[in-house]
Design a protein around this motif. Structure first.
Motif, PDB file in Angstrom:
ATOM      1  N   ASP A 184      46.148  62.372  27.204  1.00 17.73           N
ATOM      2  CA  ASP A 184      47.394  61.768  26.753  1.00 17.73           C
ATOM      3  C   ASP A 184      47.276  60.248  26.721  1.00 17.73           C
ATOM      4  O   ASP A 184      46.666  59.657  27.610  1.00 17.73           O
ATOM      5  CB  ASP A 184      48.546  62.167  27.674  1.00 17.73           C
ATOM      6  N   PRO A 185      47.878  59.622  25.720  1.00 19.00           N
ATOM      7  CA  PRO A 185      47.867  58.161  25.668  1.00 19.00           C
ATOM      8  C   PRO A 185      48.536  57.546  26.907  1.00 19.00           C
ATOM      9  O   PRO A 185      49.502  58.093  27.432  1.00 19.00           O
ATOM     10  CB  PRO A 185      48.671  57.835  24.407  1.00 19.00           C
ATOM     11  N   ALA A 186      47.992  56.434  27.354  1.00 21.35           N
ATOM     12  CA  ALA A 186      48.547  55.676  28.475  1.00 21.35           C
ATOM     13  C   ALA A 186      48.448  54.192  28.131  1.00 21.35           C
ATOM     14  O   ALA A 186      47.667  53.448  28.724  1.00 21.35           O
ATOM     15  CB  ALA A 186      47.799  55.998  29.759  1.00 21.35           C
ATOM     16  N   PRO A 187      49.234  53.752  27.119  1.00 17.50           N
ATOM     17  CA  PRO A 187      49.123  52.358  26.660  1.00 17.50           C
ATOM     18  C   PRO A 187      49.609  51.357  27.701  1.00 17.50           C
ATOM     19  O   PRO A 187      50.611  51.587  28.379  1.00 17.50           O
ATOM     20  CB  PRO A 187      49.999  52.330  25.413  1.00 17.50           C
ATOM     21  N   MET A 188      48.863  50.257  27.826  1.00 17.81           N
ATOM     22  CA  MET A 188      49.218  49.183  28.750  1.00 17.81           C
ATOM     23  C   MET A 188      49.168  47.856  28.000  1.00 17.81           C
ATOM     24  O   MET A 188      48.280  47.640  27.179  1.00 17.81           O
ATOM     25  CB  MET A 188      48.246  49.153  29.934  1.00 17.81           C
ATOM     26  N   ILE A 189      50.115  46.979  28.312  1.00 17.19           N
ATOM     27  CA  ILE A 189      50.237  45.658  27.689  1.00 17.19           C
ATOM     28  C   ILE A 189      50.023  44.601  28.767  1.00 17.19           C
ATOM     29  O   ILE A 189      50.657  44.659  29.831  1.00 17.19           O
ATOM     30  CB  ILE A 189      51.639  45.469  27.076  1.00 17.19           C
ATOM     31  N   ILE A 203      42.945  37.516  36.747  1.00 13.48           N
ATOM     32  CA  ILE A 203      42.395  38.242  37.891  1.00 13.48           C
ATOM     33  C   ILE A 203      42.711  37.449  39.155  1.00 13.48           C
ATOM     34  O   ILE A 203      42.398  36.266  39.248  1.00 13.48           O
ATOM     35  CB  ILE A 203      40.873  38.460  37.743  1.00 13.48           C
ATOM     36  N   VAL A 204      43.353  38.120  40.130  1.00 11.47           N
ATOM     37  CA  VAL A 204      43.692  37.465  41.398  1.00 11.47           C
ATOM     38  C   VAL A 204      42.754  37.886  42.522  1.00 11.47           C
ATOM     39  O   VAL A 204      42.669  37.215  43.544  1.00 11.47           O
ATOM     40  CB  VAL A 204      45.172  37.687  41.779  1.00 11.47           C
ATOM     41  N   ALA A 205      42.064  39.018  42.332  1.00 16.02           N
ATOM     42  CA  ALA A 205      41.057  39.473  43.295  1.00 16.02           C
ATOM     43  C   ALA A 205      40.143  40.451  42.573  1.00 16.02           C
ATOM     44  O   ALA A 205      40.542  41.081  41.586  1.00 16.02           O
ATOM     45  CB  ALA A 205      41.717  40.145  44.498  1.00 16.02           C
ATOM     46  N   GLN A 206      38.914  40.572  43.067  1.00 16.81           N
ATOM     47  CA  GLN A 206      37.980  41.531  42.483  1.00 16.81           C
ATOM     48  C   GLN A 206      36.942  41.910  43.517  1.00 16.81           C
ATOM     49  O   GLN A 206      36.703  41.175  44.472  1.00 16.81           O
ATOM     50  CB  GLN A 206      37.311  40.971  41.236  1.00 16.81           C
ATOM     51  N   SER A 207      36.329  43.064  43.304  1.00 19.74           N
ATOM     52  CA  SER A 207      35.300  43.520  44.230  1.00 19.74           C
ATOM     53  C   SER A 207      34.053  42.664  44.087  1.00 19.74           C
ATOM     54  O   SER A 207      33.760  42.140  43.009  1.00 19.74           O
ATOM     55  CB  SER A 207      34.971  44.988  43.964  1.00 19.74           C
ATOM     56  N   GLU A 226      42.084  43.183  40.716  1.00 20.99           N
ATOM     57  CA  GLU A 226      43.530  43.079  40.894  1.00 20.99           C
ATOM     58  C   GLU A 226      44.000  42.024  39.912  1.00 20.99           C
ATOM     59  O   GLU A 226      43.447  40.916  39.858  1.00 20.99           O
ATOM     60  CB  GLU A 226      43.881  42.689  42.324  1.00 20.99           C
ATOM     61  N   LEU A 227      44.989  42.390  39.128  1.00 19.26           N
ATOM     62  CA  LEU A 227      45.424  41.555  38.012  1.00 19.26           C
ATOM     63  C   LEU A 227      46.888  41.183  38.173  1.00 19.26           C
ATOM     64  O   LEU A 227      47.703  41.991  38.634  1.00 19.26           O
ATOM     65  CB  LEU A 227      45.240  42.358  36.718  1.00 19.26           C
ATOM     66  N   ALA A 228      47.229  39.959  37.787  1.00 15.90           N
ATOM     67  CA  ALA A 228      48.621  39.528  37.647  1.00 15.90           C
ATOM     68  C   ALA A 228      48.836  39.284  36.159  1.00 15.90           C
ATOM     69  O   ALA A 228      47.950  38.760  35.479  1.00 15.90           O
ATOM     70  CB  ALA A 228      48.880  38.258  38.444  1.00 15.90           C
ATOM     71  N   TRP A 229      49.984  39.698  35.626  1.00 16.28           N
ATOM     72  CA  TRP A 229      50.288  39.529  34.221  1.00 16.28           C
ATOM     73  C   TRP A 229      51.797  39.589  34.023  1.00 16.28           C
ATOM     74  O   TRP A 229      52.542  39.752  34.979  1.00 16.28           O
ATOM     75  CB  TRP A 229      49.571  40.575  33.365  1.00 16.28           C
ATOM     76  N   GLN A 230      52.209  39.450  32.775  1.00 18.71           N
ATOM     77  CA  GLN A 230      53.620  39.553  32.430  1.00 18.71           C
ATOM     78  C   GLN A 230      53.818  40.698  31.443  1.00 18.71           C
ATOM     79  O   GLN A 230      52.908  41.035  30.682  1.00 18.71           O
ATOM     80  CB  GLN A 230      54.107  38.241  31.815  1.00 18.71           C
ATOM     81  N   ASP A 231      55.039  41.260  31.465  1.00 17.98           N
ATOM     82  CA  ASP A 231      55.372  42.305  30.500  1.00 17.98           C
ATOM     83  C   ASP A 231      56.036  41.675  29.277  1.00 17.98           C
ATOM     84  O   ASP A 231      56.139  40.444  29.164  1.00 17.98           O
ATOM     85  CB  ASP A 231      56.226  43.407  31.140  1.00 17.98           C
ATOM     86  N   PRO A 291      56.995  39.199  35.812  1.00 21.35           N
ATOM     87  CA  PRO A 291      55.668  39.246  36.429  1.00 21.35           C
ATOM     88  C   PRO A 291      55.353  40.633  36.986  1.00 21.35           C
ATOM     89  O   PRO A 291      56.220  41.302  37.550  1.00 21.35           O
ATOM     90  CB  PRO A 291      55.756  38.210  37.549  1.00 21.35           C
ATOM     91  N   LEU A 292      54.092  41.040  36.816  1.00 21.92           N
ATOM     92  CA  LEU A 292      53.606  42.311  37.334  1.00 21.92           C
ATOM     93  C   LEU A 292      52.259  42.072  38.004  1.00 21.92           C
ATOM     94  O   LEU A 292      51.586  41.074  37.738  1.00 21.92           O
ATOM     95  CB  LEU A 292      53.429  43.325  36.197  1.00 21.92           C
ATOM     96  N   GLN A 293      51.881  43.001  38.866  1.00 21.76           N
ATOM     97  CA  GLN A 293      50.573  42.928  39.507  1.00 21.76           C
ATOM     98  C   GLN A 293      50.101  44.347  39.756  1.00 21.76           C
ATOM     99  O   GLN A 293      50.902  45.239  40.039  1.00 21.76           O
ATOM    100  CB  GLN A 293      50.665  42.152  40.824  1.00 21.76           C
ATOM    101  N   GLY A 294      48.794  44.577  39.621  1.00 20.13           N
ATOM    102  CA  GLY A 294      48.250  45.900  39.855  1.00 20.13           C
ATOM    103  C   GLY A 294      46.760  45.854  40.077  1.00 20.13           C
ATOM    104  O   GLY A 294      46.098  44.860  39.773  1.00 20.13           O
TER     105      GLY A 294
END
Length: 153
Positions: free
Chosen positions: A69-74, A80-84, A111-116, A121-124
């Motif tokens: 199933d599609p799972a579109p993300m914008i 990038i605020v953190a990374q392995s 780990e990313l910070a972005w806007q919708d 603001p969003l982070q994930g």
């Protein structure tokens, strides 16, 4: 909605650092719809605005649609605020460099910070193929192509 023409390696827009988006309006929403339509038609898993000639900090991703199933993300103004520190090496293709693949090392998670679309603001945190795709598209916003960072395979 419209499928926009892709820009290819050698086009100067792909080598520029894209400026931040400041206006969250109907024009931005229309661009996002066009990016998704262009990405799915290509067919790709991600597409950055510079790849259709728009130098703005925006990309879309859908790593699931080809297998399920599609799972579109914008992602607007992503960072990038953190990374392995651990890296995964894998094969990547690019819609702007057709019919070629490259071996590229990427962090196993980011780990990313972005806007919708409304500017909220969003982070994930993203792992595996999503992390790879996000890093690839973020490179486009920074004027980098995988033929500059990866090894042709």
């Amino acid at each position: 909605m419209a499928v926009r023409p892709l820009r290819y390696d050698g086009d100067l827009v792909l080598l520029q650092v894209a400026p931040a988006i400041e206006s969250f309006d109907e024009g931005l929403a229309a661009l996002v719809l066009d990016l998704f339509e262009t990405m799915y038609a290509a067919p790709g898993r991600g597409l950055a605005a510079p790849q259709v000639g728009v130098s703005r900090r925006l990309f879309v991703v859908d790593t699931d649609w080809k297998e399920g199933d599609p799972a579109p993300m914008i992602f607007i103004n992503p960072e990038i605020v953190a990374q392995s520190s651990e890296q995964m090496v894998g094969e990547e293709g690019c819609l702007s460099i057709p019919e070629k693949t490259f071996e590229v090392a990427r962090p196993t998670w980011v780990e990313l910070a972005w806007q919708d679309l409304d500017g909220a603001p969003l982070q994930g945190r993203f792992e595996a193929v999503q992390a790879r795709c996000i890093c690839h598209e973020l490179d486009h916003l920074d004027g980098k192509l995988i033929n500059q960072t990866g090894k042709l395979i």
